[in-house]
Design a protein around this motif. Structure first.
Motif, PDB file in Angstrom:
ATOM      1  N   MET A  87      64.076  -2.191  82.562  1.00  0.00           N
ATOM      2  CA  MET A  87      63.965  -3.507  81.941  1.00  0.00           C
ATOM      3  C   MET A  87      65.315  -4.051  81.488  1.00  0.00           C
ATOM      4  O   MET A  87      65.410  -5.204  81.046  1.00  0.00           O
ATOM      5  CB  MET A  87      63.016  -3.437  80.742  1.00  0.00           C
ATOM      6  N   ALA A  88      66.364  -3.234  81.603  1.00  0.00           N
ATOM      7  CA  ALA A  88      67.691  -3.641  81.136  1.00  0.00           C
ATOM      8  C   ALA A  88      68.324  -4.644  82.096  1.00  0.00           C
ATOM      9  O   ALA A  88      68.036  -4.642  83.291  1.00  0.00           O
ATOM     10  CB  ALA A  88      68.587  -2.405  80.998  1.00  0.00           C
ATOM     11  N   PRO A  89      69.189  -5.522  81.587  1.00  0.00           N
ATOM     12  CA  PRO A  89      69.865  -6.485  82.465  1.00  0.00           C
ATOM     13  C   PRO A  89      70.794  -5.778  83.436  1.00  0.00           C
ATOM     14  O   PRO A  89      71.324  -4.703  83.132  1.00  0.00           O
ATOM     15  CB  PRO A  89      70.638  -7.366  81.485  1.00  0.00           C
ATOM     16  N   LYS A  90      71.011  -6.378  84.585  1.00  0.00           N
ATOM     17  CA  LYS A  90      71.925  -5.819  85.588  1.00  0.00           C
ATOM     18  C   LYS A  90      73.092  -6.777  85.785  1.00  0.00           C
ATOM     19  O   LYS A  90      72.888  -7.963  86.066  1.00  0.00           O
ATOM     20  CB  LYS A  90      71.198  -5.605  86.915  1.00  0.00           C
ATOM     21  N   MET A  91      74.300  -6.271  85.616  1.00  0.00           N
ATOM     22  CA  MET A  91      75.488  -7.089  85.824  1.00  0.00           C
ATOM     23  C   MET A  91      75.813  -7.133  87.314  1.00  0.00           C
ATOM     24  O   MET A  91      75.805  -6.104  87.998  1.00  0.00           O
ATOM     25  CB  MET A  91      76.673  -6.517  85.042  1.00  0.00           C
ATOM     26  N   THR A  92      76.085  -8.324  87.813  1.00  0.00           N
ATOM     27  CA  THR A  92      76.372  -8.476  89.242  1.00  0.00           C
ATOM     28  C   THR A  92      77.802  -8.888  89.525  1.00  0.00           C
ATOM     29  O   THR A  92      78.227  -8.863  90.686  1.00  0.00           O
ATOM     30  CB  THR A  92      75.424  -9.512  89.869  1.00  0.00           C
ATOM     31  N   GLY A  93      78.537  -9.278  88.498  1.00  0.00           N
ATOM     32  CA  GLY A  93      79.898  -9.717  88.753  1.00  0.00           C
ATOM     33  C   GLY A  93      80.682  -9.952  87.478  1.00  0.00           C
ATOM     34  O   GLY A  93      80.262  -9.559  86.384  1.00  0.00           O
ATOM     35  N   ILE A  94      81.811 -10.617  87.641  1.00  0.00           N
ATOM     36  CA  ILE A  94      82.723 -10.924  86.547  1.00  0.00           C
ATOM     37  C   ILE A  94      82.924 -12.435  86.494  1.00  0.00           C
ATOM     38  O   ILE A  94      83.163 -13.079  87.521  1.00  0.00           O
ATOM     39  CB  ILE A  94      84.090 -10.244  86.739  1.00  0.00           C
ATOM     40  N   ALA A 122      84.380 -12.049  81.223  1.00  0.00           N
ATOM     41  CA  ALA A 122      83.029 -11.671  80.836  1.00  0.00           C
ATOM     42  C   ALA A 122      82.223 -11.174  82.039  1.00  0.00           C
ATOM     43  O   ALA A 122      82.662 -11.288  83.186  1.00  0.00           O
ATOM     44  CB  ALA A 122      82.327 -12.869  80.192  1.00  0.00           C
ATOM     45  N   PHE A 123      81.038 -10.681  81.745  1.00  0.00           N
ATOM     46  CA  PHE A 123      80.156 -10.261  82.831  1.00  0.00           C
ATOM     47  C   PHE A 123      79.338 -11.445  83.324  1.00  0.00           C
ATOM     48  O   PHE A 123      79.035 -12.385  82.591  1.00  0.00           O
ATOM     49  CB  PHE A 123      79.222  -9.141  82.366  1.00  0.00           C
ATOM     50  N   TYR A 124      78.968 -11.352  84.604  1.00  0.00           N
ATOM     51  CA  TYR A 124      78.106 -12.335  85.247  1.00  0.00           C
ATOM     52  C   TYR A 124      76.861 -11.590  85.699  1.00  0.00           C
ATOM     53  O   TYR A 124      76.953 -10.506  86.268  1.00  0.00           O
ATOM     54  CB  TYR A 124      78.825 -12.957  86.447  1.00  0.00           C
ATOM     55  N   ASP A 125      75.676 -12.157  85.427  1.00  0.00           N
ATOM     56  CA  ASP A 125      74.454 -11.462  85.822  1.00  0.00           C
ATOM     57  C   ASP A 125      73.576 -12.291  86.755  1.00  0.00           C
ATOM     58  O   ASP A 125      72.404 -12.002  86.931  1.00  0.00           O
ATOM     59  CB  ASP A 125      73.649 -11.034  84.587  1.00  0.00           C
ATOM     60  N   GLY A 126      74.175 -13.308  87.365  1.00  0.00           N
ATOM     61  CA  GLY A 126      73.427 -14.125  88.318  1.00  0.00           C
ATOM     62  C   GLY A 126      73.173 -13.380  89.624  1.00  0.00           C
ATOM     63  O   GLY A 126      73.899 -12.443  89.977  1.00  0.00           O
ATOM     64  N   LYS A 127      72.156 -13.818  90.333  1.00  0.00           N
ATOM     65  CA  LYS A 127      71.798 -13.166  91.587  1.00  0.00           C
ATOM     66  C   LYS A 127      72.510 -13.785  92.789  1.00  0.00           C
ATOM     67  O   LYS A 127      72.379 -13.307  93.912  1.00  0.00           O
ATOM     68  CB  LYS A 127      70.291 -13.218  91.800  1.00  0.00           C
ATOM     69  N   LYS A 128      73.248 -14.851  92.545  1.00  0.00           N
ATOM     70  CA  LYS A 128      74.044 -15.451  93.626  1.00  0.00           C
ATOM     71  C   LYS A 128      75.164 -16.292  93.026  1.00  0.00           C
ATOM     72  O   LYS A 128      75.224 -16.474  91.832  1.00  0.00           O
ATOM     73  CB  LYS A 128      73.162 -16.298  94.537  1.00  0.00           C
TER      74      LYS A 128
END
Length: 216
Positions: free
Chosen positions: A153-160, A210-216
């Motif tokens: 259920m934790a957020p997943k970081m996808t980028g910066i 910062a972290f980015y958590d978008g899927k695209k």
């Protein structure tokens, strides 16, 4: 005899000044996830940091007075910066002793804690893309370890993300370049979308990395 105007002024000031009292809360509740984060070996989270701020009705509290009070009576001031973020946080050993956070605030105040999971990368204009990718990988590994059975259920970081950088370019092995994508005015780098990247160069230095958590 004191002039009437001075007596009235003093009375008005006393009425306008809120009464202060100590508000106590369990440290692990006020600083959620911190103990779990600190249990991950330091060598495995060198690229990461947790920061916390206390807010009242969404407003910053740069003059907040907070103290960590341990069961043995030891008191450690936890100063905050101009943005209301704690400049110092309890250690794991302190948290395991079930301490309280005591705030000197007006009677009846309701407060909330804001947590930011961030990188230790410094604002600049030129980055090693492999280091950016390693930072994203480390973040997700640490989140998974700290969250335990709740990792799903934790957020997943996808980028910066690079707030206020305006734009930037990605350079790949072989010399090919491509512009950084932008979401809501913020340039970002996603390792999954930029395989083989070696450098990221920004138009301007960001205010933070910062972290980015978008899927695209």
């Amino acid at each position: 005899m004191r002039p009437l105007a001075l007596i009235l002024a003093a009375a008005v000031l006393a009425a306008a000044s809120p009464a202060f009292a100590e508000k106590s809360v369990e440290a692990t509740k006020a600083l959620p996830f911190l103990d779990k984060f600190l249990k991950v070996p330091p060598a495995e989270r060198t690229r990461l940091k947790l920061t916390y701020a206390v807010r009242h009705e969404g407003q910053k509290l740069p003059t907040l007075k907070a103290t960590l009070v341990e069961r043995n009576g030891a008191r450690t001031p936890l100063p905050v910066d101009a943005e209301g973020y704690f400049e110092r946080l309890p250690t794991l050993a302190q948290l395991e002793g079930d301490p309280a956070l005591v705030f000197d605030v007006p009677v009846g105040w309701k407060m909330s804690t804001m947590m930011q999971f961030g990188t230790t990368l410094k604002p600049g204009q030129d980055y090693d893309a492999r280091e950016l990718s390693a930072t994203v990988t480390e973040a997700n590994t640490v989140i998974g370890k700290a969250a335990g059975v709740m990792a799903i259920m934790a957020p997943k970081m996808t980028g910066i993300a690079f707030p206020k950088a305006e734009g930037g370019m990605v350079t790949f092995a072989g010399g090919r370049t491509a512009p950084l994508p932008i979401a809501e005015g913020v340039p970002y780098f996603r390792p999954a979308d930029h395989k083989g990247a070696v450098r990221v160069k920004l138009t301007k230095s960001p205010v933070k990395v910062a972290f980015y958590d978008g899927k695209k």
